[in-house]
Design an enzyme around this catalytic site. Structure first.
Site, mmCIF file in Angstrom:
data_model
loop_
_atom_site.group_PDB
_atom_site.id
_atom_site.type_symbol
_atom_site.label_atom_id
_atom_site.label_comp_id
_atom_site.label_asym_id
_atom_site.label_seq_id
_atom_site.Cartn_x
_atom_site.Cartn_y
_atom_site.Cartn_z
ATOM 1 N N ASP A 1 33.614 39.071 25.827
ATOM 2 C CA ASP A 1 32.206 39.202 25.433
ATOM 3 C C ASP A 1 31.919 38.667 24.043
ATOM 4 O O ASP A 1 32.816 38.511 23.211
ATOM 5 C CB ASP A 1 31.801 40.677 25.461
ATOM 6 C CG ASP A 1 32.324 41.450 24.237
ATOM 7 O OD1 ASP A 1 33.539 41.348 23.953
ATOM 8 O OD2 ASP A 1 31.529 42.109 23.553
ATOM 9 N N ARG B 1 30.329 38.950 29.713
ATOM 10 C CA ARG B 1 31.567 39.380 30.386
ATOM 11 C C ARG B 1 31.585 38.951 31.846
ATOM 12 O O ARG B 1 32.633 38.663 32.410
ATOM 13 C CB ARG B 1 31.700 40.906 30.326
ATOM 14 C CG ARG B 1 31.987 41.468 28.950
ATOM 15 C CD ARG B 1 32.446 42.913 29.087
ATOM 16 N NE ARG B 1 32.349 43.652 27.844
ATOM 17 C CZ ARG B 1 33.265 43.658 26.879
ATOM 18 N NH1 ARG B 1 34.351 42.935 27.016
ATOM 19 N NH2 ARG B 1 33.076 44.381 25.794
ATOM 20 N N LYS C 1 37.236 46.764 27.251
ATOM 21 C CA LYS C 1 36.694 46.423 28.546
ATOM 22 C C LYS C 1 37.078 44.997 28.937
ATOM 23 O O LYS C 1 36.966 44.599 30.081
ATOM 24 C CB LYS C 1 35.145 46.485 28.508
ATOM 25 C CG LYS C 1 34.585 47.800 28.056
ATOM 26 C CD LYS C 1 33.046 47.680 27.978
ATOM 27 C CE LYS C 1 32.527 48.657 26.966
ATOM 28 N NZ LYS C 1 31.093 48.417 26.662
ATOM 29 N N GLY C 2 37.514 44.229 27.959
ATOM 30 C CA GLY C 2 37.712 42.793 28.164
ATOM 31 C C GLY C 2 38.658 42.425 29.288
ATOM 32 O O GLY C 2 38.477 41.401 29.938
ATOM 33 N N LYS D 1 45.750 32.989 21.319
ATOM 34 C CA LYS D 1 45.411 32.021 20.266
ATOM 35 C C LYS D 1 46.517 32.101 19.220
ATOM 36 O O LYS D 1 46.390 32.808 18.227
ATOM 37 C CB LYS D 1 44.091 32.406 19.592
ATOM 38 C CG LYS D 1 42.848 32.313 20.434
ATOM 39 C CD LYS D 1 41.635 32.624 19.547
ATOM 40 C CE LYS D 1 40.485 33.164 20.319
ATOM 41 N NZ LYS D 1 39.407 33.672 19.449
ATOM 42 N N GLU E 1 46.107 42.543 28.793
ATOM 43 C CA GLU E 1 45.099 42.240 27.767
ATOM 44 C C GLU E 1 44.330 40.977 28.150
ATOM 45 O O GLU E 1 44.878 40.094 28.792
ATOM 46 C CB GLU E 1 45.801 41.976 26.416
ATOM 47 C CG GLU E 1 45.703 43.112 25.421
ATOM 48 C CD GLU E 1 44.331 43.246 24.766
ATOM 49 O OE1 GLU E 1 43.319 42.818 25.348
ATOM 50 O OE2 GLU E 1 44.294 43.804 23.660
ATOM 51 N N ASP E 2 43.084 40.908 27.696
ATOM 52 C CA ASP E 2 42.307 39.691 27.939
ATOM 53 C C ASP E 2 42.793 38.552 27.047
ATOM 54 O O ASP E 2 43.055 37.450 27.512
ATOM 55 C CB ASP E 2 40.806 39.942 27.727
ATOM 56 C CG ASP E 2 40.479 40.605 26.392
ATOM 57 O OD1 ASP E 2 41.409 40.916 25.609
ATOM 58 O OD2 ASP E 2 39.287 40.834 26.117
ATOM 59 N N PHE F 1 36.069 30.744 19.706
ATOM 60 C CA PHE F 1 35.641 32.027 20.255
ATOM 61 C C PHE F 1 35.173 31.791 21.685
ATOM 62 O O PHE F 1 34.322 30.946 21.940
ATOM 63 C CB PHE F 1 34.524 32.648 19.412
ATOM 64 C CG PHE F 1 34.333 34.098 19.734
ATOM 65 C CD1 PHE F 1 35.144 35.057 19.150
ATOM 66 C CD2 PHE F 1 33.358 34.504 20.639
ATOM 67 C CE1 PHE F 1 34.991 36.405 19.468
ATOM 68 C CE2 PHE F 1 33.206 35.847 20.963
ATOM 69 C CZ PHE F 1 34.025 36.796 20.367
ATOM 70 N N VAL F 2 35.752 32.549 22.615
ATOM 71 C CA VAL F 2 35.453 32.329 24.034
ATOM 72 C C VAL F 2 34.825 33.564 24.666
ATOM 73 O O VAL F 2 35.074 34.700 24.236
ATOM 74 C CB VAL F 2 36.727 31.915 24.811
ATOM 75 C CG1 VAL F 2 37.144 30.498 24.468
ATOM 76 C CG2 VAL F 2 37.884 32.881 24.560
ATOM 77 N N ASP G 1 44.634 37.592 19.833
ATOM 78 C CA ASP G 1 44.071 36.760 18.770
ATOM 79 C C ASP G 1 44.934 36.972 17.524
ATOM 80 O O ASP G 1 46.000 36.361 17.403
ATOM 81 C CB ASP G 1 42.606 37.190 18.597
ATOM 82 C CG ASP G 1 41.830 36.348 17.604
ATOM 83 O OD1 ASP G 1 42.208 35.200 17.361
ATOM 84 O OD2 ASP G 1 40.831 36.853 17.068
#
Ligand code: IMP
Length: 175
Positions: A155, A161, A39-40, A127, A95-96, A148-149, A99
């Site tokens: 989320d 979100r 969902k990001g 990242k 993509e959000d 972590f954001v 990582d």
């Protein structure tokens, strides 16, 4: 707890404008399908695709996420599949955040198996210091350090979100 703002609304607007410019140029001669990773990526996906200067097909895919933990389990399962036939199409995966790269490697394998003509990746955040898998990201909004954001789709345990900006998130002291 929200610690500090990492990307402001104004910075997001600048990033979106630059990415849309780059992608608009890239879209020439393509038969594009934009695939958002739920969902990001939803907030980024809608903001970005609305800035494109031509019509594109859109679809969504959902794979397992981190759940309530802030570190990847390294196991990705398909929760929601595509509904558009992407064979022969030019697919842009949106993509959000990239990582470790584990999620994206699996998503790209799933999509590549449907024989798109081309496959590119658009990520709002990356990242690079966290990467465990080498993965091509064709369009990157912003590189961030190992924090972590949350916000603008990202989320922690399904919260935050809907924040319009991106914040560094930290566990409460002792919690
Ligand atoms: P990767 O498989 O480690 O690259 O992780 C990708 C997914 O993990 C992203 O699509 C996000 O859903 C989630 N994720 C990674 N880092 C963060 C973060 O800092 N905040 C929120 N979600 C994150």
């Amino acid at each position: 707890m929200l610690k500090r703002r990492v990307v402001t609304k104004q910075e997001l607007d600048g990033i979106l404008e630059r990415l849309a410019d780059e992608i608009n140029r890239d879209l020439e001669g393509k038969d594009p399908v934009f695939v958002g990773v739920l969902k990001g990526a939803v907030y980024f996906f809608t903001a970005l695709t609305q800035r494109l200067t031509r019509s594109v097909a859109v679809d969504f895919i959902q794979v397992s996420s981190y759940g309530a933990s802030t570190s990847s389990s390294g196991m990705v399962t398909l929760i929601k599949d595509l509904t558009v036939d992407i064979a022969g199409k030019d697919v842009y995966v949106v993509e959000d955040i990239v990582d470790t790269g584990i999620t994206l490697v699996d998503v790209l394998a799933l999509i590549a198996a449907r024989h798109p003509r081309s496959l590119k990746v658009v990520a709002l955040l990356s990242k690079p210091s966290r990467r465990k898998r080498e993965v091509p990201v064709d369009f990157v909004g912003m590189e961030i350090p190992d924090v972590f954001v949350v916000g603008f789709g990202l989320d922690f345990a399904e919260q935050f979100r809907n924040l319009p900006e991106i914040w560094e998130f930290a566990m409460e002291e002792g919690g």
